[in-house]
Design an enzyme around this catalytic site. Structure first.
Site, PDB file in Angstrom:
ATOM      1  N   ASN A 268       0.856  -1.186   0.000  1.00  0.00           N
ATOM      2  CA  ASN A 268       0.000   0.000   0.000  1.00  0.00           C
ATOM      3  C   ASN A 268       0.894   1.238   0.000  1.00  0.00           C
ATOM      4  O   ASN A 268       1.852   1.308   0.782  1.00  0.00           O
ATOM      5  CB  ASN A 268      -0.895   0.006   1.235  1.00  0.00           C
ATOM      6  CG  ASN A 268      -1.849  -1.181   1.257  1.00  0.00           C
ATOM      7  OD1 ASN A 268      -2.287  -1.633   0.212  1.00  0.00           O
ATOM      8  ND2 ASN A 268      -2.160  -1.679   2.440  1.00  0.00           N
TER       9      ASN A 268
ATOM     10  N   HIS B  65      -4.316   3.230   0.792  1.00  0.00           N
ATOM     11  CA  HIS B  65      -4.547   2.522   2.069  1.00  0.00           C
ATOM     12  C   HIS B  65      -3.290   2.328   2.899  1.00  0.00           C
ATOM     13  O   HIS B  65      -3.232   1.419   3.728  1.00  0.00           O
ATOM     14  CB  HIS B  65      -5.233   1.163   1.852  1.00  0.00           C
ATOM     15  CG  HIS B  65      -6.566   1.274   1.181  1.00  0.00           C
ATOM     16  ND1 HIS B  65      -7.603   1.989   1.713  1.00  0.00           N
ATOM     17  CD2 HIS B  65      -7.023   0.784  -0.004  1.00  0.00           C
ATOM     18  CE1 HIS B  65      -8.641   1.929   0.890  1.00  0.00           C
ATOM     19  NE2 HIS B  65      -8.310   1.209  -0.165  1.00  0.00           N
ATOM     20  N   GLN B  66      -2.260   3.157   2.667  1.00  0.00           N
ATOM     21  CA  GLN B  66      -1.080   3.056   3.538  1.00  0.00           C
ATOM     22  C   GLN B  66      -1.365   3.794   4.837  1.00  0.00           C
ATOM     23  O   GLN B  66      -1.709   4.975   4.840  1.00  0.00           O
ATOM     24  CB  GLN B  66       0.164   3.661   2.862  1.00  0.00           C
ATOM     25  CG  GLN B  66       1.412   3.484   3.729  1.00  0.00           C
ATOM     26  CD  GLN B  66       2.681   4.029   3.081  1.00  0.00           C
ATOM     27  OE1 GLN B  66       2.636   4.704   2.060  1.00  0.00           O
ATOM     28  NE2 GLN B  66       3.813   3.745   3.706  1.00  0.00           N
TER      29      GLN B  66
ATOM     30  N   HIS C 278       6.552  -1.149   3.486  1.00  0.00           N
ATOM     31  CA  HIS C 278       6.361  -2.550   3.873  1.00  0.00           C
ATOM     32  C   HIS C 278       5.547  -3.275   2.817  1.00  0.00           C
ATOM     33  O   HIS C 278       4.713  -2.669   2.145  1.00  0.00           O
ATOM     34  CB  HIS C 278       5.687  -2.678   5.241  1.00  0.00           C
ATOM     35  CG  HIS C 278       4.373  -1.965   5.335  1.00  0.00           C
ATOM     36  ND1 HIS C 278       4.277  -0.604   5.530  1.00  0.00           N
ATOM     37  CD2 HIS C 278       3.101  -2.426   5.237  1.00  0.00           C
ATOM     38  CE1 HIS C 278       3.003  -0.252   5.571  1.00  0.00           C
ATOM     39  NE2 HIS C 278       2.261  -1.337   5.385  1.00  0.00           N
TER      40      HIS C 278
ATOM     41  N   HIS D 247       3.054  -6.631   2.283  1.00  0.00           N
ATOM     42  CA  HIS D 247       2.212  -7.632   2.949  1.00  0.00           C
ATOM     43  C   HIS D 247       2.296  -8.954   2.188  1.00  0.00           C
ATOM     44  O   HIS D 247       2.178  -8.974   0.957  1.00  0.00           O
ATOM     45  CB  HIS D 247       0.738  -7.206   2.922  1.00  0.00           C
ATOM     46  CG  HIS D 247       0.416  -5.940   3.648  1.00  0.00           C
ATOM     47  ND1 HIS D 247      -0.259  -5.926   4.842  1.00  0.00           N
ATOM     48  CD2 HIS D 247       0.650  -4.639   3.340  1.00  0.00           C
ATOM     49  CE1 HIS D 247      -0.439  -4.671   5.236  1.00  0.00           C
ATOM     50  NE2 HIS D 247       0.103  -3.866   4.342  1.00  0.00           N
TER      51      HIS D 247
HETATM   52  P1  AMP Z   1      -0.745  -0.487   5.715  1.00  0.00           P
HETATM   53  O1  AMP Z   1      -2.211  -0.191   5.637  1.00  0.00           O
HETATM   54  O2  AMP Z   1      -0.235  -1.122   4.469  1.00  0.00           O
HETATM   55  O3  AMP Z   1       0.051   0.732   6.147  1.00  0.00           O
HETATM   56  O4  AMP Z   1      -0.604  -1.608   6.798  1.00  0.00           O
HETATM   57  C1  AMP Z   1      -0.090  -1.426   8.073  1.00  0.00           C
HETATM   58  C2  AMP Z   1      -0.219  -2.749   8.763  1.00  0.00           C
HETATM   59  O5  AMP Z   1       0.534  -2.703   9.973  1.00  0.00           O
HETATM   60  C3  AMP Z   1      -1.639  -3.138   9.142  1.00  0.00           C
HETATM   61  O6  AMP Z   1      -2.002  -4.344   8.481  1.00  0.00           O
HETATM   62  C4  AMP Z   1      -1.583  -3.302  10.646  1.00  0.00           C
HETATM   63  O7  AMP Z   1      -2.370  -4.373  11.118  1.00  0.00           O
HETATM   64  C5  AMP Z   1      -0.112  -3.535  10.882  1.00  0.00           C
HETATM   65  N1  AMP Z   1       0.357  -3.183  12.208  1.00  0.00           N
HETATM   66  C6  AMP Z   1       0.095  -2.041  12.891  1.00  0.00           C
HETATM   67  N2  AMP Z   1       0.700  -2.064  14.091  1.00  0.00           N
HETATM   68  C7  AMP Z   1       1.361  -3.243  14.168  1.00  0.00           C
HETATM   69  C8  AMP Z   1       2.179  -3.861  15.159  1.00  0.00           C
HETATM   70  N3  AMP Z   1       2.455  -3.267  16.319  1.00  0.00           N
HETATM   71  N4  AMP Z   1       2.691  -5.090  14.902  1.00  0.00           N
HETATM   72  C9  AMP Z   1       2.425  -5.704  13.722  1.00  0.00           C
HETATM   73  N5  AMP Z   1       1.676  -5.172  12.754  1.00  0.00           N
HETATM   74  C10 AMP Z   1       1.142  -3.964  12.959  1.00  0.00           C
END
Ligand code: AMP
Length: 134
Positions: free
Chosen positions: A85, A91-92, A98, A100
């Site tokens: 994202n 949706h970031q 990162h 997924h």
């Molecule tokens: P994005 O929407 O691509 O920025 O995704 C961020 C992701 O980080 C989401 O899927 C969250 O569930 C994940 N996330 C947020 N905080 C943590 C955390 N402390 N440990 C692991 N994953 C996390």
């Protein structure tokens, strides 16, 4: 939120690490789309695809490629989605680049992105817009 993954990499915020090497860190997403949902991040912070150095991007891709079959096997998944994202409109939420890795199962109900066919001549115009910037 900007420093969250830096703290995870440093170990000051706990994570369920699945792999680490010189340039990347991989850990379970805390709110998984499916069990085994893994995030792969570059250790050196970049925001997203727009500022990540090529060497870090390649390191992340190498880790994703290495982990994918093991995650699929461990979760007995039928397939995987590999998703990045970028920017809030994409949706970031966490502003540390990162990728997924999301296990998928036949009949898991997750819907694919919607699509619509191009109109007459539109694809050529769109492709030309992109090509003209390269
Ligand atoms: P994005 O929407 O691509 O920025 O995704 C961020 C992701 O980080 C989401 O899927 C969250 O569930 C994940 N996330 C947020 N905080 C943590 C955390 N402390 N440990 C692991 N994953 C996390």
């Amino acid at each position: 939120m900007d420093e969250l993954f830096e703290k995870i990499i440093a170990g000051t915020i706990p994570s369920e690490k699945v792999h680490e090497d010189e340039h990347t860190y991989a850990f379970l997403d805390i709110n998984p789309t499916a069990p085994g949902h893994t995030l792969v991040v570059p250790k050196q912070k970049s925001t997203n695809i727009f500022d990540i150095p090529e060497s870090d991007w390649l390191a992340v891709m190498k880790t994703v490629r290495m982990l994918a079959p093991y995650i699929k096997e461990a979760m007995r998944a039928d397939g995987l989605n590999i998703v990045m994202n970028n920017e809030p409109a994409g949706h970031q939420v966490v502003m540390h680049a990162h990728v997924h890795i999301i296990p998928r199962f036949e009949g898991d109900g997750l819907k694919p992105w919607r699509g619509r066919p191009y109109e007459e001549g539109e694809a050529q115009r769109v492709a030309e817009k992109i090509r003209s910037l390269l």
